[in-house]
Design a protein around this motif. Structure first.
Motif, PDB file in Angstrom:
ATOM      1  N   SER A   6       0.851  -1.196   0.000  1.00 52.41           N
ATOM      2  CA  SER A   6       0.000   0.000   0.000  1.00 52.41           C
ATOM      3  C   SER A   6       0.884   1.242   0.000  1.00 52.41           C
ATOM      4  O   SER A   6       1.759   1.378   0.849  1.00 52.41           O
ATOM      5  N   VAL A   7       0.663   2.120  -0.946  1.00 54.71           N
ATOM      6  CA  VAL A   7       1.493   3.331  -1.036  1.00 54.71           C
ATOM      7  C   VAL A   7       0.621   4.580  -1.154  1.00 54.71           C
ATOM      8  O   VAL A   7      -0.446   4.556  -1.760  1.00 54.71           O
ATOM      9  N   LEU A   8       1.126   5.650  -0.537  1.00 57.74           N
ATOM     10  CA  LEU A   8       0.524   6.969  -0.745  1.00 57.74           C
ATOM     11  C   LEU A   8       1.375   7.672  -1.783  1.00 57.74           C
ATOM     12  O   LEU A   8       2.571   7.879  -1.578  1.00 57.74           O
ATOM     13  N   GLU A   9       0.772   8.015  -2.896  1.00 56.73           N
ATOM     14  CA  GLU A   9       1.497   8.750  -3.925  1.00 56.73           C
ATOM     15  C   GLU A   9       1.243  10.240  -3.746  1.00 56.73           C
ATOM     16  O   GLU A   9       0.097  10.675  -3.573  1.00 56.73           O
ATOM     17  N   ILE A  10       2.317  10.999  -3.770  1.00 55.59           N
ATOM     18  CA  ILE A  10       2.224  12.443  -3.538  1.00 55.59           C
ATOM     19  C   ILE A  10       2.609  13.154  -4.838  1.00 55.59           C
ATOM     20  O   ILE A  10       3.742  13.013  -5.304  1.00 55.59           O
ATOM     21  N   ASN A  11       1.684  13.916  -5.377  1.00 54.92           N
ATOM     22  CA  ASN A  11       1.906  14.598  -6.650  1.00 54.92           C
ATOM     23  C   ASN A  11       2.386  16.035  -6.403  1.00 54.92           C
ATOM     24  O   ASN A  11       1.595  16.922  -6.076  1.00 54.92           O
ATOM     25  N   LEU A  12       3.691  16.234  -6.554  1.00 50.66           N
ATOM     26  CA  LEU A  12       4.262  17.545  -6.222  1.00 50.66           C
ATOM     27  C   LEU A  12       3.904  18.626  -7.237  1.00 50.66           C
ATOM     28  O   LEU A  12       3.825  19.808  -6.877  1.00 50.66           O
ATOM     29  N   SER A  13       3.663  18.238  -8.485  1.00 41.88           N
ATOM     30  CA  SER A  13       3.288  19.295  -9.428  1.00 41.88           C
ATOM     31  C   SER A  13       1.869  19.785  -9.121  1.00 41.88           C
ATOM     32  O   SER A  13       1.534  20.948  -9.363  1.00 41.88           O
ATOM     33  N   ALA A  14       1.043  18.918  -8.539  1.00 40.04           N
ATOM     34  CA  ALA A  14      -0.284  19.362  -8.096  1.00 40.04           C
ATOM     35  C   ALA A  14      -0.149  20.382  -6.954  1.00 40.04           C
ATOM     36  O   ALA A  14      -0.893  21.358  -6.892  1.00 40.04           O
ATOM     37  N   VAL A  15       0.821  20.165  -6.081  1.00 42.66           N
ATOM     38  CA  VAL A  15       1.046  21.123  -4.984  1.00 42.66           C
ATOM     39  C   VAL A  15       1.428  22.489  -5.562  1.00 42.66           C
ATOM     40  O   VAL A  15       0.907  23.529  -5.132  1.00 42.66           O
ATOM     41  N   ALA A  16       2.301  22.473  -6.555  1.00 42.02           N
ATOM     42  CA  ALA A  16       2.727  23.740  -7.174  1.00 42.02           C
ATOM     43  C   ALA A  16       1.530  24.434  -7.846  1.00 42.02           C
ATOM     44  O   ALA A  16       1.352  25.646  -7.726  1.00 42.02           O
ATOM     45  N   HIS A  17       0.708  23.627  -8.521  1.00 40.84           N
ATOM     46  CA  HIS A  17      -0.513  24.196  -9.135  1.00 40.84           C
ATOM     47  C   HIS A  17      -1.390  24.850  -8.061  1.00 40.84           C
ATOM     48  O   HIS A  17      -1.873  25.979  -8.230  1.00 40.84           O
ATOM     49  N   ASN A  18      -1.594  24.143  -6.965  1.00 38.26           N
ATOM     50  CA  ASN A  18      -2.477  24.659  -5.910  1.00 38.26           C
ATOM     51  C   ASN A  18      -1.914  25.941  -5.293  1.00 38.26           C
ATOM     52  O   ASN A  18      -2.647  26.895  -5.028  1.00 38.26           O
ATOM     53  N   SER A 207      -9.095  28.561   4.294  1.00 40.66           N
ATOM     54  CA  SER A 207     -10.449  29.054   4.061  1.00 40.66           C
ATOM     55  C   SER A 207     -10.571  30.528   4.410  1.00 40.66           C
ATOM     56  O   SER A 207     -11.384  31.248   3.817  1.00 40.66           O
ATOM     57  N   GLY A 208      -9.729  31.001   5.317  1.00 43.24           N
ATOM     58  CA  GLY A 208      -9.687  32.435   5.583  1.00 43.24           C
ATOM     59  C   GLY A 208      -9.208  33.213   4.359  1.00 43.24           C
ATOM     60  O   GLY A 208      -9.716  34.296   4.062  1.00 43.24           O
ATOM     61  N   VAL A 209      -8.234  32.660   3.655  1.00 41.47           N
ATOM     62  CA  VAL A 209      -7.742  33.319   2.439  1.00 41.47           C
ATOM     63  C   VAL A 209      -8.889  33.494   1.457  1.00 41.47           C
ATOM     64  O   VAL A 209      -9.067  34.550   0.848  1.00 41.47           O
ATOM     65  N   LEU A 210      -9.693  32.431   1.313  1.00 40.82           N
ATOM     66  CA  LEU A 210     -10.779  32.464   0.334  1.00 40.82           C
ATOM     67  C   LEU A 210     -11.940  33.334   0.807  1.00 40.82           C
ATOM     68  O   LEU A 210     -12.522  34.079   0.025  1.00 40.82           O
ATOM     69  N   ASN A 211     -12.276  33.256   2.078  1.00 41.87           N
ATOM     70  CA  ASN A 211     -13.497  33.934   2.552  1.00 41.87           C
ATOM     71  C   ASN A 211     -13.272  35.350   3.075  1.00 41.87           C
ATOM     72  O   ASN A 211     -14.226  36.118   3.154  1.00 41.87           O
ATOM     73  N   MET A 219       0.771  38.542   5.178  1.00 43.91           N
ATOM     74  CA  MET A 219       1.134  37.160   4.835  1.00 43.91           C
ATOM     75  C   MET A 219      -0.088  36.272   5.107  1.00 43.91           C
ATOM     76  O   MET A 219      -0.907  36.591   5.968  1.00 43.91           O
ATOM     77  N   VAL A 220      -0.198  35.184   4.351  1.00 41.78           N
ATOM     78  CA  VAL A 220      -1.260  34.205   4.627  1.00 41.78           C
ATOM     79  C   VAL A 220      -0.617  32.860   4.932  1.00 41.78           C
ATOM     80  O   VAL A 220       0.504  32.583   4.494  1.00 41.78           O
ATOM     81  N   ARG A 221      -1.331  32.038   5.683  1.00 39.24           N
ATOM     82  CA  ARG A 221      -0.794  30.724   6.072  1.00 39.24           C
ATOM     83  C   ARG A 221      -1.614  29.624   5.396  1.00 39.24           C
ATOM     84  O   ARG A 221      -2.721  29.304   5.814  1.00 39.24           O
ATOM     85  N   LEU A 222      -1.032  29.059   4.351  1.00 37.39           N
ATOM     86  CA  LEU A 222      -1.750  28.058   3.557  1.00 37.39           C
ATOM     87  C   LEU A 222      -1.373  26.646   3.976  1.00 37.39           C
ATOM     88  O   LEU A 222      -0.213  26.259   3.919  1.00 37.39           O
ATOM     89  N   GLY A 223      -2.369  25.894   4.360  1.00 41.32           N
ATOM     90  CA  GLY A 223      -2.163  24.474   4.644  1.00 41.32           C
ATOM     91  C   GLY A 223      -2.981  23.642   3.683  1.00 41.32           C
ATOM     92  O   GLY A 223      -2.581  23.378   2.548  1.00 41.32           O
ATOM     93  N   LEU A 224      -4.175  23.301   4.116  1.00 41.78           N
ATOM     94  CA  LEU A 224      -5.029  22.357   3.392  1.00 41.78           C
ATOM     95  C   LEU A 224      -5.175  22.659   1.898  1.00 41.78           C
ATOM     96  O   LEU A 224      -5.237  21.740   1.086  1.00 41.78           O
ATOM     97  N   GLY A 225      -5.214  23.931   1.555  1.00 43.89           N
ATOM     98  CA  GLY A 225      -5.374  24.311   0.145  1.00 43.89           C
ATOM     99  C   GLY A 225      -4.237  23.788  -0.725  1.00 43.89           C
ATOM    100  O   GLY A 225      -4.452  23.376  -1.872  1.00 43.89           O
ATOM    101  N   LEU A 226      -3.034  23.788  -0.174  1.00 40.41           N
ATOM    102  CA  LEU A 226      -1.893  23.272  -0.939  1.00 40.41           C
ATOM    103  C   LEU A 226      -2.083  21.798  -1.260  1.00 40.41           C
ATOM    104  O   LEU A 226      -1.586  21.291  -2.261  1.00 40.41           O
ATOM    105  N   TYR A 227      -2.804  21.113  -0.379  1.00 41.08           N
ATOM    106  CA  TYR A 227      -3.012  19.673  -0.539  1.00 41.08           C
ATOM    107  C   TYR A 227      -4.287  19.376  -1.335  1.00 41.08           C
ATOM    108  O   TYR A 227      -4.700  18.232  -1.441  1.00 41.08           O
TER     109      TYR A 227
END
Ligand SMILES: *Cc1c(COP(=O)(O)O)cnc(C)c1O
Length: 366
Positions: A6-18, A207-211, A219-227
């Motif tokens: 079982s593997v978790l694949e992490i797509n780094l170009s998706a992170v850059a897009h986000n 969600s604060g950034v968006l709302n 400065m903003v602190r992005l977590g979940l959105g990057l993922y």
């Protein structure tokens, strides 16, 4: 060596897009702090931080000192804010050039003592203000204390003051959030009139950034959105999925009518079935509450429901109508919608699902 298929694949170009999705929604002068605590929300913090460094984020944040040390040891050079340092590891903060959030009188005093003993000059620190979460931070009414304690101290430099929204994703709590933003603005003004300067200010998570564009500050602190997750399905669909969980079929069984599958006869076959056993269980962070038909996995492109109870190391799925063989790939999820569905079925939020996968599951970064 890790034999777990079982593997978790992490797509780094998706992170850059986000990241760039959010960057497009900020003014040019607003800095970005990427939150990579908890192994980058269960991904792999070092590869993630290297990707984000190349994308010129301004800051990283981790929860604990050892998470920051791991980034420094991997050669990450940009500033790292430690959100929740403890008194007994403040000297490591200095040793690894990490920047502490000093959130209480006690930890502030301890850090000042270290900064004097070590003859630090203008060492960057961050002061957190509690505007309603009642978790960490000083109150507005502590400003005089902070002024008396810090004004003439040359060992440190207050790089930022910050606060955190209680319910930034919840439109029903808009009034509360706006009130927090107002309080934080007041803190900023009062700070400036006392100290004669204004450090960087920051308040919003994803969600604060968006709302609350009015609360982006410096400065903003992005977590979940990057993922890959925003507040609503439309915005989430503009983000790319970062995390996929894949496994294989270990064994296929023919199960006769009235036979049972799994512990405690978790499922009884009402007709003849084929089941596939998959090496993924609650010890991997795949919750027991996801069994009993609540979640589907994908076997050769078709949906197979989990039947019976989730075991510690395995699940069984119904593949009666799916042509498949032992060794075939199984996709547990590879989209944000599937992760949200899993969270929903487990009665929790995406944050908990992402961070629950145990270290037994290999992370593969691409
Ligand atoms: C975890 C955390 C964040 C990131 O929040 P997201 O909702 O994941 O964007 C921001 N600020 C603080 C203080 C945090 O603890």
């Amino acid at each position: 060596m890790n034999n777990n298929p079982s593997v978790l694949e992490i797509n780094l170009s998706a992170v850059a897009h986000n990241l760039n999705f959010f960057r497009d929604r900020l003014s040019d002068s607003t800095k970005i702090l990427a939150v990579v605590k908890a192994s980058g929300y269960g991904t792999e913090a070092v590869s993630l931080a290297k990707t984000l460094s190349k994308q010129n984020v301004d800051y990283f944040a981790v929860a604990y000192v050892d998470e920051g040390i791991a980034l420094r040891e991997a050669g990450i050079k940009i500033p790292i804010l430690v959100l929740h340092p403890q008194i007994n590891n403040l000297s490591l903060i200095v040793q690894y050039q990490l920047e502490p959030n000093l959130y209480s009188k006690k930890i502030l005093a301890s850090f000042l003592e270290i900064s004097k003993k070590s003859n630090l000059t203008s060492y960057p620190i961050h002061i957190k203000f509690n505007t309603g979460l009642n978790r960490l931070g000083f109150k507005k009414s502590d400003l005089d204390f902070l002024f008396d304690t810090l004004y003439k101290v040359k060992n440190i430099e207050i790089k930022s003051i910050f606060s955190h929204l209680v319910a930034s994703e919840d439109p029903n709590e808009r009034k509360f959030s706006l009130n927090q933003i107002q309080t934080f603005n007041d803190i900023g003004s009062a700070f400036k009139s006392l100290f004669g300067f204004k450090p960087m200010m920051h308040m919003t998570n994803t969600s604060g950034v968006l709302n609350y564009p009015e609360a982006h500050f410096d400065m903003v602190r992005l977590g979940l959105g990057l993922y890959g997750f925003a507040n609503d399905p439309v915005t989430t669909s503009e983000l790319k999925n970062v995390i996929s969980l894949k496994s294989i079929v270990s064994q296929i069984h023919r199960v006769g009518k009235n036979e049972s599958v799994g512990y405690n006869m978790g499922h009884t076959a009402s007709k003849e079935l084929s089941t596939a056993t998959i090496p993924l269980g609650h010890a991997d962070g795949f919750y027991r509450s996801l069994g009993q038909g609540k979640v589907f996995v994908s076997v050769n492109g078709q949906k197979a429901p989990i039947i019976g109870n989730v075991c510690m190391d395995m699940i069984m799925v119904d593949v009666t109508d799916i042509p498949c063989e032992e060794g075939d790939e199984v996709i547990i999820f590879d989209s944000q919608q599937e992760i949200l569905e899993i969270a929903n079925q487990a009665n929790t939020i995406s944050y908990e699902i992402l961070t629950a996968f145990s270290q037994r599951i290999k992370r593969v970064v691409y």
